[in-house]
Write a protein that holds these residues in place. Structure first.
Motif, PDB file in Angstrom:
ATOM      1  N   ARG A  36      53.491  50.482  19.039  1.00  0.00           N
ATOM      2  CA  ARG A  36      53.234  51.788  19.669  1.00  0.00           C
ATOM      3  C   ARG A  36      54.534  52.382  20.213  1.00  0.00           C
ATOM      4  O   ARG A  36      55.327  51.686  20.834  1.00  0.00           O
ATOM      5  N   SER A  37      54.716  53.684  19.999  1.00  0.00           N
ATOM      6  CA  SER A  37      55.919  54.345  20.505  1.00  0.00           C
ATOM      7  C   SER A  37      55.904  54.357  22.018  1.00  0.00           C
ATOM      8  O   SER A  37      54.850  54.506  22.640  1.00  0.00           O
ATOM      9  N   PRO A  38      57.049  54.208  22.651  1.00  0.00           N
ATOM     10  CA  PRO A  38      57.094  54.140  24.113  1.00  0.00           C
ATOM     11  C   PRO A  38      56.649  55.454  24.763  1.00  0.00           C
ATOM     12  O   PRO A  38      56.806  56.526  24.182  1.00  0.00           O
ATOM     13  N   GLN A  39      56.086  55.350  25.981  1.00  0.00           N
ATOM     14  CA  GLN A  39      55.645  56.525  26.740  1.00  0.00           C
ATOM     15  C   GLN A  39      56.858  57.374  27.092  1.00  0.00           C
ATOM     16  O   GLN A  39      57.874  56.847  27.540  1.00  0.00           O
ATOM     17  N   PRO A  40      56.790  58.698  26.861  1.00  0.00           N
ATOM     18  CA  PRO A  40      57.931  59.542  27.251  1.00  0.00           C
ATOM     19  C   PRO A  40      58.219  59.387  28.740  1.00  0.00           C
ATOM     20  O   PRO A  40      57.321  59.120  29.542  1.00  0.00           O
ATOM     21  N   PRO A  41      59.471  59.569  29.138  1.00  0.00           N
ATOM     22  CA  PRO A  41      59.824  59.405  30.554  1.00  0.00           C
ATOM     23  C   PRO A  41      59.292  60.556  31.409  1.00  0.00           C
ATOM     24  O   PRO A  41      58.869  61.594  30.889  1.00  0.00           O
ATOM     25  N   LEU A  42      59.327  60.355  32.708  1.00  0.00           N
ATOM     26  CA  LEU A  42      59.041  61.454  33.638  1.00  0.00           C
ATOM     27  C   LEU A  42      60.165  62.476  33.549  1.00  0.00           C
ATOM     28  O   LEU A  42      61.276  62.152  33.102  1.00  0.00           O
ATOM     29  N   PRO A  43      59.926  63.723  33.948  1.00  0.00           N
ATOM     30  CA  PRO A  43      61.003  64.716  33.932  1.00  0.00           C
ATOM     31  C   PRO A  43      62.160  64.275  34.821  1.00  0.00           C
ATOM     32  O   PRO A  43      61.975  63.491  35.762  1.00  0.00           O
ATOM     33  N   PRO A  44      63.361  64.766  34.540  1.00  0.00           N
ATOM     34  CA  PRO A  44      64.497  64.447  35.422  1.00  0.00           C
ATOM     35  C   PRO A  44      64.334  65.143  36.768  1.00  0.00           C
ATOM     36  O   PRO A  44      63.462  66.004  36.934  1.00  0.00           O
ATOM     37  N   GLY A  45      65.177  64.800  37.708  1.00  0.00           N
ATOM     38  CA  GLY A  45      65.114  65.441  39.015  1.00  0.00           C
ATOM     39  C   GLY A  45      66.079  64.796  39.989  1.00  0.00           C
ATOM     40  O   GLY A  45      66.620  63.723  39.722  1.00  0.00           O
ATOM     41  N   PRO A  46      66.311  65.440  41.121  1.00  0.00           N
ATOM     42  CA  PRO A  46      67.250  64.891  42.113  1.00  0.00           C
ATOM     43  C   PRO A  46      66.718  63.610  42.749  1.00  0.00           C
ATOM     44  O   PRO A  46      65.509  63.445  42.901  1.00  0.00           O
ATOM     45  N   ARG A  47      67.618  62.730  43.122  1.00  0.00           N
ATOM     46  CA  ARG A  47      67.220  61.501  43.796  1.00  0.00           C
ATOM     47  C   ARG A  47      66.796  61.823  45.223  1.00  0.00           C
ATOM     48  O   ARG A  47      67.340  62.712  45.872  1.00  0.00           O
ATOM     49  N   GLY A  48      65.808  61.098  45.706  1.00  0.00           N
ATOM     50  CA  GLY A  48      65.321  61.298  47.062  1.00  0.00           C
ATOM     51  C   GLY A  48      65.548  60.064  47.917  1.00  0.00           C
ATOM     52  O   GLY A  48      66.201  59.100  47.497  1.00  0.00           O
ATOM     53  N   LEU A  49      65.009  60.096  49.099  1.00  0.00           N
ATOM     54  CA  LEU A  49      65.105  58.981  50.036  1.00  0.00           C
ATOM     55  C   LEU A  49      63.843  58.126  49.951  1.00  0.00           C
ATOM     56  O   LEU A  49      62.807  58.590  49.466  1.00  0.00           O
ATOM     57  N   PRO A  50      63.895  56.886  50.408  1.00  0.00           N
ATOM     58  CA  PRO A  50      62.678  56.071  50.449  1.00  0.00           C
ATOM     59  C   PRO A  50      61.596  56.748  51.301  1.00  0.00           C
ATOM     60  O   PRO A  50      61.894  57.395  52.302  1.00  0.00           O
ATOM     61  N   ILE A  51      60.378  56.609  50.895  1.00  0.00           N
ATOM     62  CA  ILE A  51      59.169  57.103  51.581  1.00  0.00           C
ATOM     63  C   ILE A  51      59.055  58.624  51.544  1.00  0.00           C
ATOM     64  O   ILE A  51      58.101  59.184  51.022  1.00  0.00           O
ATOM     65  N   VAL A  52      60.056  59.348  52.083  1.00  0.00           N
ATOM     66  CA  VAL A  52      59.949  60.809  52.195  1.00  0.00           C
ATOM     67  C   VAL A  52      60.364  61.523  50.915  1.00  0.00           C
ATOM     68  O   VAL A  52      60.061  62.702  50.722  1.00  0.00           O
ATOM     69  N   GLY A  53      61.081  60.830  50.028  1.00  0.00           N
ATOM     70  CA  GLY A  53      61.498  61.433  48.774  1.00  0.00           C
ATOM     71  C   GLY A  53      62.451  62.597  48.961  1.00  0.00           C
ATOM     72  O   GLY A  53      63.450  62.501  49.681  1.00  0.00           O
ATOM     73  N   ASN A  54      62.121  63.739  48.346  1.00  0.00           N
ATOM     74  CA  ASN A  54      62.999  64.921  48.392  1.00  0.00           C
ATOM     75  C   ASN A  54      62.641  65.881  49.521  1.00  0.00           C
ATOM     76  O   ASN A  54      63.260  66.950  49.643  1.00  0.00           O
ATOM     77  N   LEU A  55      61.668  65.520  50.344  1.00  0.00           N
ATOM     78  CA  LEU A  55      61.224  66.433  51.408  1.00  0.00           C
ATOM     79  C   LEU A  55      62.360  66.934  52.303  1.00  0.00           C
ATOM     80  O   LEU A  55      62.423  68.142  52.599  1.00  0.00           O
ATOM     81  N   PRO A  56      63.265  66.065  52.766  1.00  0.00           N
ATOM     82  CA  PRO A  56      64.305  66.550  53.689  1.00  0.00           C
ATOM     83  C   PRO A  56      65.262  67.566  53.077  1.00  0.00           C
ATOM     84  O   PRO A  56      65.966  68.267  53.800  1.00  0.00           O
ATOM     85  N   GLY A  82      57.086  63.252  49.612  1.00  0.00           N
ATOM     86  CA  GLY A  82      56.267  62.242  50.263  1.00  0.00           C
ATOM     87  C   GLY A  82      55.651  61.343  49.208  1.00  0.00           C
ATOM     88  O   GLY A  82      56.341  60.840  48.314  1.00  0.00           O
ATOM     89  N   SER A  83      54.344  61.185  49.249  1.00  0.00           N
ATOM     90  CA  SER A  83      53.650  60.341  48.271  1.00  0.00           C
ATOM     91  C   SER A  83      53.171  61.136  47.064  1.00  0.00           C
ATOM     92  O   SER A  83      52.505  60.597  46.195  1.00  0.00           O
ATOM     93  N   LYS A  84      53.513  62.438  47.015  1.00  0.00           N
ATOM     94  CA  LYS A  84      53.040  63.294  45.927  1.00  0.00           C
ATOM     95  C   LYS A  84      54.159  63.602  44.950  1.00  0.00           C
ATOM     96  O   LYS A  84      55.245  64.044  45.333  1.00  0.00           O
ATOM     97  N   LEU A  85      53.849  63.425  43.660  1.00  0.00           N
ATOM     98  CA  LEU A  85      54.780  63.820  42.609  1.00  0.00           C
ATOM     99  C   LEU A  85      54.561  65.297  42.305  1.00  0.00           C
ATOM    100  O   LEU A  85      53.428  65.749  42.099  1.00  0.00           O
ATOM    101  N   THR A  86      55.648  66.050  42.292  1.00  0.00           N
ATOM    102  CA  THR A  86      55.587  67.489  42.022  1.00  0.00           C
ATOM    103  C   THR A  86      56.464  67.794  40.816  1.00  0.00           C
ATOM    104  O   THR A  86      57.577  67.293  40.708  1.00  0.00           O
TER     105      THR A  86
END
Length: 510
Positions: A36-56, A82-86
């Motif tokens: 089976r062909s591998p699952q495509p990756p998630l879109p690129p994006g800026p790195r975030g912090l642990p737990i809060v992600g890119n919120l700050p 936070g815990s939500k992927l956007t």
């Protein structure tokens, strides 16, 4: 006995049949996984912090912030809030993929907690998930409340309100007083909306107080809907309502509910005196509620109130802001204003009054509305979509329940699509007549597209074009002496002008 013959004695080890079956299954599964062909990756994006992600790192003007991120990470990128992927998309082709090619999968909404508080638990057209209940409510609104026939029947109300506002502005012009365009438009739109919603149920002398009461409530509701809420980013914190936003929204929800209850009570008390004809939206909704009481998906009293809330909140600030941006750009670009006024004089006549029937003969007025919505889309990121199943968009995996923003503001200013994209040029829509409001051109989506396109589109067209045509036909508009006039937007769930527009309405005859 020879050594070879010993291999075939009864002592030879046998393999049980079930072991062969298990081994075969394991080998088959491994083969499929490897093939089976591998699952495509998630879109690129800026790195975030642990737990809060890119919120700050979020900036207040999300529409321009997302445009800048797209220039760095590409037309589709992800943020961990936070815990939500956007996921944010910024091109017509990706918008088409979501809103047309995968329309059903993306027909659900990501509902903020403040929206649930103001919409009776999410029972309105905007926030309900795609379901039989939503389809029933949408059908009622589009085919019954917002049909051409129904809107035509309310023309006298729109005409009366616009003429009363014109008379008020005429008095201001005689006093040579500068007027706050946004305030005047809000009162006009609010009175128009409340008249159509329950104009025959509330006495005329009460309409002004109801409109004033609504103005503050609607402004605060719109502000709270756009306020970032930590409970939305970390659902396990929702019970604590750390910022108190849901608590505040419930206060406004109770105020709105009390206004609706009052209108319903008055309508009920007047019921025996009525001739049976539905004279406003509320009467039509209550009639439909009674007719559908025994259907598989009945209309409840909370559905009725939720639809009223949609129309009050969605039909006042939005139309007001569109006309205010249009007027501000025209005052700044006097040549465009003169061209619009010349068209009005040719079609309507200097000594006549604009009627809605004139609009089809006023292509430049329509082009002004389109150009205003191109530069200043009412909901710059559209209402967030949410896929029901994991899918692939633009070659990237988008997991189930991801929050999807479509940056319409950025798409409609894309230099690859629009010539001189930041200039106010209504003429571009005279050449691009196929570019309408109905979401068929994915470079122009002010009302969205697909199943969740704005239900109030037809009403917005009428209210904005008729009001704009009347203001331009009745007055010359000038910048007060000493005022610096800049047209800038302020981000929110509804885009608004950063500063109020003060100007003089000048006229000899109305």
């Amino acid at each position: 006995m020879s050594p070879i013959s010993n291999l075939f004695t009864d002592n030879t080890m046998s393999v049980p049949p079930y072991a062969i079956l298990v081994l075969t299954t394991i080998i088959t599964v491994l083969w499929f996984l490897l093939k089976r062909s591998p699952q495509p990756p998630l879109p690129p994006g800026p790195r975030g912090l642990p737990i809060v992600g890119n919120l700050p790192f979020l900036k207040p003007d999300l529409h321009t912030y997302f445009r800048d991120l797209a220039q760095e990470y590409g037309p589709i990128f992800k943020l961990n809030l936070g815990s939500k992927l956007t996921v944010v998309v910024n091109t017509p082709s990706l918008s088409r993929e979501i809103l047309k090619e995968q329309d059903i999968n993306f027909s659900n909404r990501d509902v903020p907690l403040t929206a649930r508080a103001i919409s009776y638990g999410g029972l309105d057209i905007v926030w309900l998930p795609y379901s039989a209940e939503w389809r029933m409510l949408r059908k009622v609104c589009v085919l019954k409340l917002l049909s051409r026939k129904t809107l035509d029947s309310f023309y006298a109300l729109r005409r009366k309100e616009i003429r009363e506002r014109t008379r008020f502005l005429y008095e201001k012009s005689r006093e040579k007083s500068a007027v706050n365009v946004g305030d005047q438009l809000f009162v006009t739109m609010m009175n128009l909306m409340t008249n159509m919603l329950w104009g025959s149920s509330v006495k005329a002398e009460e309409m002004e107080s109801v409109g004033t009461e609504f103005k503050g409530v609607v402004s605060d509701i719109t502000r709270l809907l756009g306020e970032p809420n930590v409970s939305d980013f970390f659902p396990w914190l929702a019970r604590f309502d750390l910022q108190g936003l849901v608590k505040q929204m419930r206060v406004y929800a109770r105020e709105l509910d009390a206004i609706f209850d009052g209108a319903i009570e008055k309508m009920t008390n007047l019921g025996s005196k009525n001739d049976g004809e539905c004279k406003d939206f509320l009467q039509q909704l209550m009639k439909l509620k009674d007719q559908e009481a025994n259907s598989e998906v009945p209309i409840t009293i909370n559905h009725v109130k939720a639809v009223l809330a949609d129309m009050v909140i969605g039909g006042t600030d939005t139309s007001t802001n569109t006309i205010e941006f249009a007027m501000a750009e025209l005052i700044k670009n006097q040549e465009s204003m003169k061209r619009a006024q010349h068209e009005l004089d040719e079609v309507v006549g200097k000594d006549n009054i604009v009627e809605e029937s004139h609009i089809t003969k006023l292509p430049y007025i329509v082009a002004i509305m389109k150009e205003s919505l191109r530069l200043y889309p009412t909901v710059p990121l559209l209402v967030p979509h949410r896929p029901a199943e994991t899918t692939v968009v633009g070659g990237y995996t988008v997991p189930k329940d991801t929050k999807i923003f479509i940056n319409v503001w950025s798409i409609q200013r894309d230099p690859n699509v629009w010539e001189n994209p930041n200039e106010f040029r209504p003429e571009r829509f005279l050449d691009k007549k196929s570019c309408d409001f109905h979401g068929t051109d994915y470079s122009f989506l002010p009302f969205g597209s697909g199943r969740r396109i704005c239900a109030g589109l037809a009403l917005a067209e009428r209210m904005v074009q008729y009001t704009l045509a009347t203001l331009l036909h009745s007055f010359d508009w000038k910048i007060p002496e000493g005022h610096v006039f800049n047209v800038e937007d302020k981000f929110g769930i509804v885009l608004e002008a950063q500063k109020p527009s003060y100007c003089h309405a000048c006229s000899e005859v109305v």
